[in-house]
Scaffold this motif. Structure first.
Motif, PDB file in Angstrom:
ATOM      1  N   ALA A  61       0.820  -1.217   0.000  1.00  0.00           N
ATOM      2  CA  ALA A  61       0.000   0.000   0.000  1.00  0.00           C
ATOM      3  C   ALA A  61       0.848   1.259   0.000  1.00  0.00           C
ATOM      4  O   ALA A  61       1.916   1.303   0.610  1.00  0.00           O
ATOM      5  CB  ALA A  61      -0.922  -0.004   1.209  1.00  0.00           C
ATOM      6  N   THR A  62       0.339   2.281  -0.665  1.00  0.00           N
ATOM      7  CA  THR A  62       0.936   3.609  -0.574  1.00  0.00           C
ATOM      8  C   THR A  62       0.134   4.487   0.381  1.00  0.00           C
ATOM      9  O   THR A  62       0.643   5.483   0.875  1.00  0.00           O
ATOM     10  CB  THR A  62       1.014   4.288  -1.954  1.00  0.00           C
ATOM     11  N   VAL A  63      -1.135   4.105   0.611  1.00  0.00           N
ATOM     12  CA  VAL A  63      -2.015   4.830   1.528  1.00  0.00           C
ATOM     13  C   VAL A  63      -2.842   3.802   2.297  1.00  0.00           C
ATOM     14  O   VAL A  63      -3.359   2.849   1.714  1.00  0.00           O
ATOM     15  CB  VAL A  63      -2.969   5.788   0.768  1.00  0.00           C
ATOM     16  N   ARG A  64      -2.953   4.005   3.601  1.00  0.00           N
ATOM     17  CA  ARG A  64      -3.756   3.104   4.439  1.00  0.00           C
ATOM     18  C   ARG A  64      -5.014   3.835   4.907  1.00  0.00           C
ATOM     19  O   ARG A  64      -4.928   4.953   5.389  1.00  0.00           O
ATOM     20  CB  ARG A  64      -2.952   2.631   5.645  1.00  0.00           C
ATOM     21  N   THR A 108       2.219   4.872 -10.640  1.00  0.00           N
ATOM     22  CA  THR A 108       1.944   6.215 -10.122  1.00  0.00           C
ATOM     23  C   THR A 108       0.595   6.316  -9.408  1.00  0.00           C
ATOM     24  O   THR A 108       0.310   7.335  -8.791  1.00  0.00           O
ATOM     25  CB  THR A 108       1.973   7.246 -11.263  1.00  0.00           C
ATOM     26  N   ASP A 109      -0.239   5.288  -9.495  1.00  0.00           N
ATOM     27  CA  ASP A 109      -1.557   5.317  -8.864  1.00  0.00           C
ATOM     28  C   ASP A 109      -1.459   4.956  -7.381  1.00  0.00           C
ATOM     29  O   ASP A 109      -0.670   4.084  -7.011  1.00  0.00           O
ATOM     30  CB  ASP A 109      -2.510   4.317  -9.529  1.00  0.00           C
ATOM     31  N   ARG A 144      -7.139  13.846  -1.800  1.00  0.00           N
ATOM     32  CA  ARG A 144      -5.815  14.206  -1.272  1.00  0.00           C
ATOM     33  C   ARG A 144      -4.707  13.875  -2.263  1.00  0.00           C
ATOM     34  O   ARG A 144      -3.544  13.858  -1.923  1.00  0.00           O
ATOM     35  CB  ARG A 144      -5.544  13.469   0.051  1.00  0.00           C
ATOM     36  N   ARG A 145      -5.103  13.569  -3.487  1.00  0.00           N
ATOM     37  CA  ARG A 145      -4.171  13.261  -4.585  1.00  0.00           C
ATOM     38  C   ARG A 145      -3.265  12.080  -4.267  1.00  0.00           C
ATOM     39  O   ARG A 145      -2.100  12.057  -4.639  1.00  0.00           O
ATOM     40  CB  ARG A 145      -3.346  14.472  -4.979  1.00  0.00           C
ATOM     41  N   GLU A 151       2.330  13.308   4.067  1.00  0.00           N
ATOM     42  CA  GLU A 151       2.722  13.993   2.827  1.00  0.00           C
ATOM     43  C   GLU A 151       1.819  15.188   2.574  1.00  0.00           C
ATOM     44  O   GLU A 151       2.278  16.260   2.202  1.00  0.00           O
ATOM     45  CB  GLU A 151       2.638  13.033   1.641  1.00  0.00           C
ATOM     46  N   ALA A 152       0.506  15.012   2.769  1.00  0.00           N
ATOM     47  CA  ALA A 152      -0.453  16.089   2.530  1.00  0.00           C
ATOM     48  C   ALA A 152      -0.213  17.241   3.495  1.00  0.00           C
ATOM     49  O   ALA A 152      -0.329  18.407   3.113  1.00  0.00           O
ATOM     50  CB  ALA A 152      -1.879  15.556   2.660  1.00  0.00           C
TER      51      ALA A 152
END
Length: 155
Positions: A61-64, A108-109, A144-145, A151-152
């Protein structure tokens, strides 16, 4: 079963109308407004400029995103008890930016790990007839892109 009866002279107009609207399936799809922008889950993935995917492996995962049992503990809450399927969250005149949930992510997704416990970048609470937890997660991450909360916050 749906049946279609289309006259040959109407086909080009019907196809153009479908592509102009960017959809084949009628009815509302999950949509949110963030500032002056609207984000909506696409009915057809290839029309969407933004894509997210999901994984069952937290290491990929890149985001949880955590699904919480409390609206107060959530960063993003969806609650509806509306029986009218015509009601939508996006009522502005802004053309929504479409988001696709992809089964084949690019590098990149954002790749979302959705769970009910553990560390998370975002927390969602969903009690809805029109939104699933996956759709809510896709929308908040896209808003949040694809960035994690840290990061945000640094932008």
């Amino acid at each position: 079963m749906l049946r279609f009866k289309i006259l040959a002279s109407v086909v080009p107009l019907a196809v153009a109308a479908v592509f102009a609207r960017g959809e084949f399936l009628p009815g509302p799809r999950p949509c949110i407004e963030v500032g002056d922008a609207a984000l909506q889950i696409a009915s057809i993935p290839w029309f969407a400029p933004l894509h997210v995917s999901f994984t069952d492996d937290p290491r990929l995962a890149t985001v949880r995103v955590q699904v919480t049992d409390s609206a107060d503990a959530a960063d993003f809450t969806v609650i509806d008890d509306v029986d009218d399927s015509e009601t939508g969250a996006c009522e502005s005149n802004a053309v929504p930016q479409l988001i696709a949930i992809s089964s084949d992510p690019s590098t990149t997704d954002p790749v979302i790990y959705l769970s009910h416990d553990g560390p998370s970048d975002y927390r969602v609470f969903v009690q809805s007839k029109t939104f699933s937890a996956r759709e809510a997660a896709a929308l908040i991450v896209s808003a949040r892109r694809g960035q994690s909360r840290l990061e945000a916050a640094s932008l």
